[in-house]
Scaffold this active site. Structure first.
Site, PDB file in Angstrom:
ATOM      1  CG  ASP A 159      -9.773  -0.738  -2.648  1.00  0.00           C
ATOM      2  OD1 ASP A 159      -8.528  -0.709  -2.626  1.00  0.00           O
ATOM      3  OD2 ASP A 159     -10.437  -1.332  -3.519  1.00  0.00           O
ATOM      4  CG  ASP A 163      -6.836  -0.053  -8.360  1.00  0.00           C
ATOM      5  OD1 ASP A 163      -6.733   1.118  -8.744  1.00  0.00           O
ATOM      6  OD2 ASP A 163      -5.860  -0.826  -8.272  1.00  0.00           O
TER       7      ASP A 163
END
Length: 268
Positions: A9, A11
């Site tokens: 991922d 953020d």
């Protein structure tokens, strides 16, 4: 190649904040953002915010300069480079957007470590305005997953990746609720690395029996590096590690075992 696919991922996993909020706050549009937030889906809101910032005279250069200042833990980049050097296939799977991610990864000098970036389209149009569009065009059709936001089902993207790789282990790192759906798609040969005390970790703790993959939590960039490198080096054969990355292997374990790591800093 090691036979391992590492999926990050973006953020609050690679970088330490949410890139959408970071850009809005740094460019002084927080109040407008908060006013519009209840009125539309997040992805659509970010496209609207880019239009508003453009009308206020904010340029693409202004956005790029803000993105280059994102906070990142100092051990995340070494962790990514170590995984890449150990022969892993690294990919990004994020609900941010392509413009933000490409800008930041290039600035950090690690874009070449990733074979693929899966995220919402983000591009500069003919007017010099940043457009942010949904990965799944929910105005046309629904992806049909009730666990994910309308613009992106990460689980469906994981399934597509799984269909293109044979007999490879997946290590998935994430923090948000949107990372829960893909964690359910992982097999018993895979590893899930949720960030502790973040939404995906809480969801996994409540429903641990639903996951087939081994779960290895992490707290910060230092922890991410330690857990990730350990999983990689224990998954691939020791002979392959020695043959291909002997110096890196020795250095990584010496570093992780003995070095006192600095606190997170802002990238200049």
């Amino acid at each position: 190649m090691s036979g391992i696919v590492v999926i990050f991922d973006f953020d609050k996993t690679i970088i330490d904040i949410d890139s959408d909020n970071w850009v809005v706050d740094e460019l002084g549009a927080t109040d407008l953002f908060n006013q519009l937030l209840p009125t539309m889906p997040w992805n659509s809101l970010m496209d609207k915010m880019m239009e508003e910032l453009h009308l206020q005279g904010k340029s693409i250069k202004d956005i790029e300069e803000v993105l280059k200042r994102v906070p990142i833990h100092p051990r995340v980049i070494p962790a990514i480079k170590a995984a890449y050097a150990l022969g892993c296939d690294l990919r990004v799977l994020s609900d941010a957007n392509m413009f933000y991610i490409e800008t930041i990864l290039k600035h950090l000098g690690i874009r070449e470590c990733f074979s693929e970036v899966n995220t919402n389209p983000g591009f500069v149009d003919e007017e010099g305005k940043l457009r942010i569009l949904p990965y799944h065009d929910f105005h046309t059709f629904s992806h049909g997953c009730n666990l994910c936001p309308p613009n992106m089902c990460k689980g469906k993207i994981i399934e597509r990746i799984q269909a293109t790789i044979e007999k490879k282990n997946i290590i998935y790192l994430g923090d948000g609720a949107g990372d829960y759906c893909p964690s359910l798609k992982l097999t018993k040969e895979d590893y899930m690395m949720p960030r502790k005390d973040f939404p995906v970790w809480e969801l996994i703790c409540k429903n641990r029996g639903l996951l087939q993959a081994e779960v290895h939590e992490w707290v910060d960039g230092e922890d991410l590096e330690r857990v990730l490198v350990q999983l990689i080096t224990t998954t691939i054969s020791m002979d392959e590690v020695v043959d291909n990355t002997n110096q890196l292997f020795d250095y990584k374990f010496e570093t992780i075992a003995h070095k006192v790591l600095p606190k997170p800093v802002y990238v200049p």
